[in-house]
Design a protein around this motif. Sequence first.
Motif, PDB file in Angstrom:
ATOM      1  N   ALA A 212      44.203  19.590  32.756  1.00 28.18           N
ATOM      2  CA  ALA A 212      44.714  19.672  34.131  1.00 28.18           C
ATOM      3  C   ALA A 212      44.183  18.522  34.980  1.00 28.18           C
ATOM      4  N   GLY A 213      43.144  17.829  34.499  1.00 26.64           N
ATOM      5  CA  GLY A 213      42.601  16.676  35.226  1.00 26.64           C
ATOM      6  C   GLY A 213      41.895  17.084  36.496  1.00 26.64           C
ATOM      7  N   LYS A 214      42.189  16.338  37.574  1.00 23.62           N
ATOM      8  CA  LYS A 214      41.506  16.577  38.844  1.00 23.62           C
ATOM      9  C   LYS A 214      42.501  17.127  39.849  1.00 23.62           C
ATOM     10  N   PRO A 215      42.652  18.455  39.893  1.00 23.07           N
ATOM     11  CA  PRO A 215      43.683  19.035  40.769  1.00 23.07           C
ATOM     12  C   PRO A 215      43.363  18.776  42.244  1.00 23.07           C
ATOM     13  N   PRO A 216      44.395  18.650  43.092  1.00 24.47           N
ATOM     14  CA  PRO A 216      44.141  18.440  44.529  1.00 24.47           C
ATOM     15  C   PRO A 216      43.301  19.575  45.116  1.00 24.47           C
ATOM     16  N   LEU A 217      42.413  19.236  46.046  1.00 25.61           N
ATOM     17  CA  LEU A 217      41.510  20.246  46.624  1.00 25.61           C
ATOM     18  C   LEU A 217      42.276  21.363  47.330  1.00 25.61           C
ATOM     19  N   GLN A 218      43.424  20.997  47.921  1.00 25.82           N
ATOM     20  CA  GLN A 218      44.222  22.018  48.602  1.00 25.82           C
ATOM     21  C   GLN A 218      44.661  23.107  47.615  1.00 25.82           C
ATOM     22  N   ASP A 219      45.091  22.680  46.417  1.00 22.82           N
ATOM     23  CA  ASP A 219      45.503  23.653  45.391  1.00 22.82           C
ATOM     24  C   ASP A 219      44.329  24.549  44.996  1.00 22.82           C
ATOM     25  N   LEU A 220      43.183  23.935  44.836  1.00 23.02           N
ATOM     26  CA  LEU A 220      42.007  24.716  44.412  1.00 23.02           C
ATOM     27  C   LEU A 220      41.601  25.709  45.491  1.00 23.02           C
ATOM     28  N   THR A 221      41.729  25.292  46.741  1.00 22.25           N
ATOM     29  CA  THR A 221      41.405  26.189  47.853  1.00 22.25           C
ATOM     30  C   THR A 221      42.322  27.414  47.815  1.00 22.25           C
ATOM     31  N   GLU A 222      43.590  27.170  47.576  1.00 19.18           N
ATOM     32  CA  GLU A 222      44.542  28.293  47.531  1.00 19.18           C
ATOM     33  C   GLU A 222      44.280  29.197  46.316  1.00 19.18           C
ATOM     34  N   ARG A 223      44.021  28.567  45.180  1.00 21.60           N
ATOM     35  CA  ARG A 223      43.761  29.375  43.978  1.00 21.60           C
ATOM     36  C   ARG A 223      42.499  30.222  44.135  1.00 21.60           C
ATOM     37  N   THR A 224      41.471  29.637  44.757  1.00 16.94           N
ATOM     38  CA  THR A 224      40.219  30.385  44.935  1.00 16.94           C
ATOM     39  C   THR A 224      40.424  31.569  45.882  1.00 16.94           C
ATOM     40  N   ALA A 225      41.228  31.349  46.915  1.00 19.42           N
ATOM     41  CA  ALA A 225      41.519  32.451  47.850  1.00 19.42           C
ATOM     42  C   ALA A 225      42.267  33.571  47.117  1.00 19.42           C
ATOM     43  N   ARG A 226      43.199  33.166  46.257  1.00 23.03           N
ATOM     44  CA  ARG A 226      43.940  34.163  45.477  1.00 23.03           C
ATOM     45  C   ARG A 226      43.005  34.940  44.548  1.00 23.03           C
ATOM     46  N   LEU A 227      42.115  34.208  43.908  1.00 25.10           N
ATOM     47  CA  LEU A 227      41.171  34.859  42.989  1.00 25.10           C
ATOM     48  C   LEU A 227      40.279  35.847  43.746  1.00 25.10           C
ATOM     49  N   ALA A 228      39.799  35.421  44.914  1.00 27.52           N
ATOM     50  CA  ALA A 228      38.941  36.315  45.720  1.00 27.52           C
ATOM     51  C   ALA A 228      39.706  37.596  46.040  1.00 27.52           C
ATOM     52  N   ASN A 229      40.973  37.444  46.386  1.00 26.55           N
ATOM     53  CA  ASN A 229      41.791  38.599  46.708  1.00 26.55           C
ATOM     54  C   ASN A 229      42.007  39.488  45.479  1.00 26.55           C
ATOM     55  N   ASP A 230      42.311  38.861  44.340  1.00 27.94           N
ATOM     56  CA  ASP A 230      42.532  39.633  43.107  1.00 27.94           C
ATOM     57  C   ASP A 230      41.273  40.420  42.718  1.00 27.94           C
ATOM     58  N   ILE A 231      40.121  39.796  42.909  1.00 27.89           N
ATOM     59  CA  ILE A 231      38.871  40.499  42.570  1.00 27.89           C
ATOM     60  C   ILE A 231      38.702  41.716  43.480  1.00 27.89           C
ATOM     61  N   SER A 232      38.978  41.518  44.761  1.00 28.45           N
ATOM     62  CA  SER A 232      38.796  42.643  45.686  1.00 28.45           C
ATOM     63  C   SER A 232      39.761  43.793  45.361  1.00 28.45           C
ATOM     64  N   GLN A 233      40.899  43.461  44.743  1.00 33.11           N
ATOM     65  CA  GLN A 233      41.893  44.501  44.403  1.00 33.11           C
ATOM     66  C   GLN A 233      41.707  45.071  42.995  1.00 33.11           C
TER      67      GLN A 233
ATOM     68  N   VAL B 283      32.529  33.628  43.759  1.00 33.63           N
ATOM     69  CA  VAL B 283      33.745  32.962  44.236  1.00 33.63           C
ATOM     70  C   VAL B 283      33.587  32.537  45.697  1.00 33.63           C
ATOM     71  N   LYS B 284      32.858  33.342  46.457  1.00 41.95           N
ATOM     72  CA  LYS B 284      32.581  32.957  47.852  1.00 41.95           C
ATOM     73  C   LYS B 284      31.808  31.628  47.879  1.00 41.95           C
ATOM     74  N   GLY B 285      30.874  31.488  46.939  1.00 40.38           N
ATOM     75  CA  GLY B 285      30.142  30.222  46.810  1.00 40.38           C
ATOM     76  C   GLY B 285      31.080  29.069  46.492  1.00 40.38           C
ATOM     77  N   MET B 286      32.024  29.318  45.581  1.00 41.94           N
ATOM     78  CA  MET B 286      33.018  28.291  45.228  1.00 41.94           C
ATOM     79  C   MET B 286      33.809  27.845  46.452  1.00 41.94           C
ATOM     80  N   GLN B 287      34.168  28.833  47.273  1.00 43.57           N
ATOM     81  CA  GLN B 287      34.975  28.502  48.458  1.00 43.57           C
ATOM     82  C   GLN B 287      34.202  27.567  49.394  1.00 43.57           C
ATOM     83  N   MET B 288      32.886  27.791  49.512  1.00 48.94           N
ATOM     84  CA  MET B 288      32.092  26.886  50.343  1.00 48.94           C
ATOM     85  C   MET B 288      32.006  25.504  49.690  1.00 48.94           C
ATOM     86  N   SER B 289      31.840  25.455  48.365  1.00 43.68           N
ATOM     87  CA  SER B 289      31.795  24.150  47.687  1.00 43.68           C
ATOM     88  C   SER B 289      33.074  23.360  47.970  1.00 43.68           C
ATOM     89  N   LEU B 290      34.200  24.058  47.979  1.00 43.93           N
ATOM     90  CA  LEU B 290      35.477  23.375  48.238  1.00 43.93           C
ATOM     91  C   LEU B 290      35.562  22.882  49.680  1.00 43.93           C
TER      92      LEU B 290
END
Length: 406
Positions: free
Chosen positions: A43-64, A80-87
């Motif tokens: 996948a190489g180096k995905p754009p940070l915007q994509d990663l931000t969205e994916r991480t938000a989705r993952l956080a939501n999926d975990i909560s559900q 994952v909260k830590g990941m979101q801050m790294s991003l």
Amino acid sequence: MKEVDRSLAEEYILLAFAIEEHMPGYVDAYFGPQTWQEQAKQAGKPPLQDLTERTARLANDISQADGMDAQRKDFLARQVKGMQMSLRLLRGEMVPLAEEVEALYDVQPVWVDESNFEQAHKELDYLLPRGGSLAERKQEWNRALEIPVEKAKELLPAIIKRLRDLTRQKFNLPDAEDFTLEFVSDRPWSAYNWYLGGFRSRIDINTDLPLQINELANLIAHEGYPGHHTELSIKEQKLVTEKNYYEHTIALINSPSCVVSEGIATSALEALFTDDTLNAWYRDEFLPRANMSHIDSKRIVEIGNALKKAGGIMGNVSFMLYDQHKSEAEAERYLQRYALSTEKERKHLIRFVSNPLSRSYVFTYDIGYDLLEELFAHGDHDQYFKRLLEEPVTPGQIREWIQKDS
Ligand SMILES: [Zn+2]
């Protein structure tokens, strides 16, 4: 394990590798399915915007994720909260250091008042052999404990054996575990445990700064038994092999699990020895073997304890450099005054804290140590230590254990 739980762990790992592409060093260890690593590489180096969205989705999926073990869920959510801050940091957002540390590590860092360090100095003044200034006396003491690398290599097998035996008696160390030792130079840290998976590690010892006899046991306890290597081996057995919690096949540098790991590592030697048994070991075996019987073992233990009370200096230095915008020269003067360190040691510490990955990491040592010390004061030490080694614990869970037992 439910398929959905496996896919959450997979996405967590894919995201970690994607962040690693932007922030080399973020993934500290990985021994999970090779295909996930390859998939991330492709996948190489995905754009940070994509990663931000994916991480938000993952956080939501975990909560559900209904029905997921509560402890596991909490671990994943906080990581994952830590990941979101790294991003956010990767996207160039300016965040106060305390907020950065809180989101990355699930702890609240505070400025440590200098009176703590002054209290440690008072004790050192009483304990250190007479001489010039307190800093000179501390440096003189350290020089008296210095040993050549060749000597360290000779002494280490017996130290490793002793600590491994004691760890085995108390905790569930997997039979197949082992590590190798390497001596390296020109690194920002003093020692490092690289976990390789399959209950194996490689421990690197940096020889940039002189090694001291009293550090050897601490170093092996911290990196090996019952510190990092022990924790990761036991977690591989208990969480990955037995439960298929794949998120534990990866270790991330800026995440809440670091606080637990460094808490375990900084209190590792104390998990095996009391002051008295440590003193007896130094006096009867360790110092004679090194031809250093002229050194007072009791003093080694007491000075080590006094120095522990000066914890928090590196966190203050990080606040100075990143929040207060003080110069490196000012930070160095601060270290000289409160850490009583040599110029070479100060440069080494500043180099460590200047790395964007470690400017917040420095907090994990002292906060981890203090958090576990508070925990151990509330119940059976070995029982708690065992749980920290075996369970997907977060700093938040430890705070809950403390409250429940209060
Ligand atoms: Zn460590």
